[in-house]
Design an enzyme around this catalytic site. Structure first.
Site, mmCIF file in Angstrom:
data_model
loop_
_atom_site.group_PDB
_atom_site.id
_atom_site.type_symbol
_atom_site.label_atom_id
_atom_site.label_comp_id
_atom_site.label_asym_id
_atom_site.label_seq_id
_atom_site.Cartn_x
_atom_site.Cartn_y
_atom_site.Cartn_z
ATOM 1 C CD GLU A 171 -5.665 47.003 4.230
ATOM 2 O OE1 GLU A 171 -4.855 47.460 5.193
ATOM 3 O OE2 GLU A 171 -5.412 45.814 3.849
ATOM 4 C CG HIS A 284 -0.463 39.478 5.010
ATOM 5 N ND1 HIS A 284 0.352 40.375 4.440
ATOM 6 C CD2 HIS A 284 -1.576 39.952 5.466
ATOM 7 C CE1 HIS A 284 -0.581 41.477 4.341
ATOM 8 N NE2 HIS A 284 -1.433 41.151 5.068
#
Length: 575
Positions: A171, A284
């Site tokens: 993804e 992230h």
């Protein structure tokens, strides 16, 4: 979640006889539970979800600090999912994604029984980024769905519709695993999937509750959150694996607590938290770890919302076809002699799609309502046009829009017919610095968007313009301005020139997007598929007469192959 810095999850506070330790949320977000809603689905214990998250953290810690696709940490994750699901009685297919890094695995789990022609699918991505363990993104979606699946298996209900789960590789590299899966399906297999919901980041520490879609899964999630008095919004962030399904014609939604976008003061009033701070400040990053980057309240609420949705869609005692009707926007203002529009959205909430005939009632004298088309297949949408004559009396009116199929469902539209006394006192062009020639004020923009751009970003007129994206990497740019739209006028036209240039070679996939919004209403979404020279774009903003709204452009770029969105010569002309 794969933000392009970007447009693309939340579960109920678990309650049981024992008191659970959940992260703090404001008292307003602690709902009173509806016994009628919670009688059928089993309750998901957030402690079990946390146990799965601890395992994911262990996999990352033991394998270089991450669970990125193609690494040993990701392989350990997919093996764990496979073993847990097979032990619970699921039929598990481990699909090698040959387009993913290291030919990583998708895990697809089917619960036996139910009508496979009516399949409802729930998914999350099993990988993370290389920067950290990926516990909220998307360990939270992975773990909450796993536990929801295990609870259904433990209760072994009688299935009426078919239930399938998917955990996707790749993804973070561009939705690769879910695209690979969808592309492996035949047309009949795609048609059998009546709705797909993806759950990507459902435990953000400063998050909200975002349900973005009109499919049957999204309908059930909103129904659940309404029952526990937790308001939801549609997210402006993207993107995740719902896009792979939507591009294939499968109704889909993305459900999240938010990523790198910042929480507003209005959202703090709804959900608590800190305004001006990212929903997930560890998005992230290496600090996306367990347990420090998990909001237990959100995690618990989302796990139970998922359970409610999958349970009610697949184990209902009746397979009767049903649908829902909603309007966007649900209100509008017009001057006598002008018109406005709204989108009528429908969704299949159970059984199969059906034909829904649209009608209206409650329009006053001098007001007519029409639909294009006049009937849709549930899951589709129609444009409602509300037109007035010069004789329409000023005032506020409620128009009821009814969809008739196997049942009838309605939604309300509030129409304001503006008064004519005093005439149009605010005529003219209302945007400040419309050609971007005088620095940036009153625009608010991402760094580097407004300037004396050259090359692909060269202006149409003058020396300056607004250039969004064009980096060839995951990136999001925004451009916005607050503007007051005067009432009592006959015409309201928003216009701007848009130039789109792209290095994308696809003729079918929207990888990079520009979303144009006024307030919470999306006027249009452009993409790399609309590449071309400067073109005038115009929109009727009569529905916003008398309001102060924010005009916003959001450009979202994929992880590769640049697309530039260049805007110049804007105007909001009122007459």
């Amino acid at each position: 979640m794969r933000l392009r810095t970007v447009t693309a999850g939340p579960a109920l506070a678990v309650f049981a006889a024992a008191t659970l330790a959940l992260s703090a949320q404001p008292a307003a977000a602690s709902p009173a539970f509806s016994p009628s809603l919670l009688a059928a689905p089993p309750v998901v214990d957030v402690n079990n979800v946390n146990a799965h998250l601890q395992q994911l953290q262990n996999f990352a810690t033991s394998n270089g600090g991450n669970r990125a696709t193609g690494t040993a940490g990701h392989t350990a994750t997919t093996t764990y999912l496979q073993q847990k699901l097979q032990a619970a009685g699921f039929t598990v297919t481990v699909q090698t994604c040959t387009t993913c890094s290291g030919s990583a695995k998708n895990v697809i789990a089917d619960w036996p029984g139910g009508n496979t022609s009516n399949t409802y699918m729930f998914g999350a991505h099993s990988d993370g980024v290389s920067a950290g363990p990926g516990i909220n993104d998307d360990g939270s979606g992975t773990a909450s769905l796993l536990e929801a699946a295990l609870q259904l298996a433990a209760n072994n209900p009688t299935m009426t519709n078919h239930l399938r789960f998917g955990w996707w590789a790749g993804e973070e590299q561009g939705l690769i695993g879910s695209k690979f899966y969808v592309n492996s399906l035949t047309s009949a297999q795609k048609a059998a999937i009546k709705a797909y919901g993806t759950f990507d980041m459902v435990a953000s520490t400063n998050g909200g509750y975002f349900v973005s879609g009109t499919d049957a899964v999204a309908v059930k999630l909103r129904e659940y959150f309404t029952s526990i008095s937790v308001p939801t919004e549609t997210s402006t962030e993207c993107c995740s694996d719902d896009g792979s399904f939507r591009d294939a014609g499968i109704p889909a939604s993305i459900n999240s607590t938010g990523a790198s976008y910042t929480k507003t003061s209005a959202q703090v009033t709804k959900w608590g938290g800190t305004a001006g701070k990212a929903y997930d400040s560890c998005y992230h990053k290496a600090c996306d770890s367990y347990p420090s980057n998990i909001n237990g309240t959100s995690l618990g609420r989302w796990a139970n919302a998922e359970e409610y949705a999958l349970w009610t869609l697949t184990t209902a005692t009746s397979t009767a076809n049903d649908f829902s009707v909603s309007l966007s926007p649900s209100a509008g203002a017009v001057n006598p002699g002008s018109s406005t529009t709204s989108t009528v959205n429908t969704a299949t909430t159970s059984g199969s799609a059906q034909t829904v005939a649209l009608t209206s009632s409650g329009a006053p004298a001098g007001v007519s309502v029409s639909f294009s088309p006049a009937s849709v297949t549930s899951g589709g949408s129609s444009t409602m046009t509300v037109a007035t004559t010069a004789a329409a009396a000023p005032g506020s009116y409620t128009i009821t829009v009814t969809g008739a199929g196997s049942a009838s469902h309605s939604a309300s539209y509030t129409l304001t017919v503006n008064g004519t006394g005093g005439g149009c006192t605010g005529a003219g062009q209302k945007l400040g610095n419309p050609g971007f020639e005088t620095a940036t004020t009153p625009w608010t923009a991402s760094s580097g968007v407004i300037g004396a751009n050259t090359g692909e970003g060269s202006p149409r007129t003058g020396t300056r313009d607004a250039w969004l994206d064009g980096y060839g990497s995951a990136h999001t740019d925004t451009l916005s301005q607050s503007v007051t739209v005067p009432a009592g006028c006959s015409a309201y036209t928003l216009s701007f020139y848009l130039k789109i240039s792209t290095a994308e070679t696809t003729t079918t996939s929207q990888y990079d997007k520009l979303t144009v919004q006024v307030g919470t209403t999306t006027l249009q979404v452009f993409s790399n598929l609309n590449a071309g020279a400067y073109t005038l774009r115009s929109y009727n903003l009569a529905a916003f007469a008398g309001q102060t709204v924010t005009l916003k452009f959001t450009g979202v770029e994929d992880s590769s192959q640049k697309t530039s969105f260049v805007i110049d010569d804007t105007a909001l002309t009122v007459s």
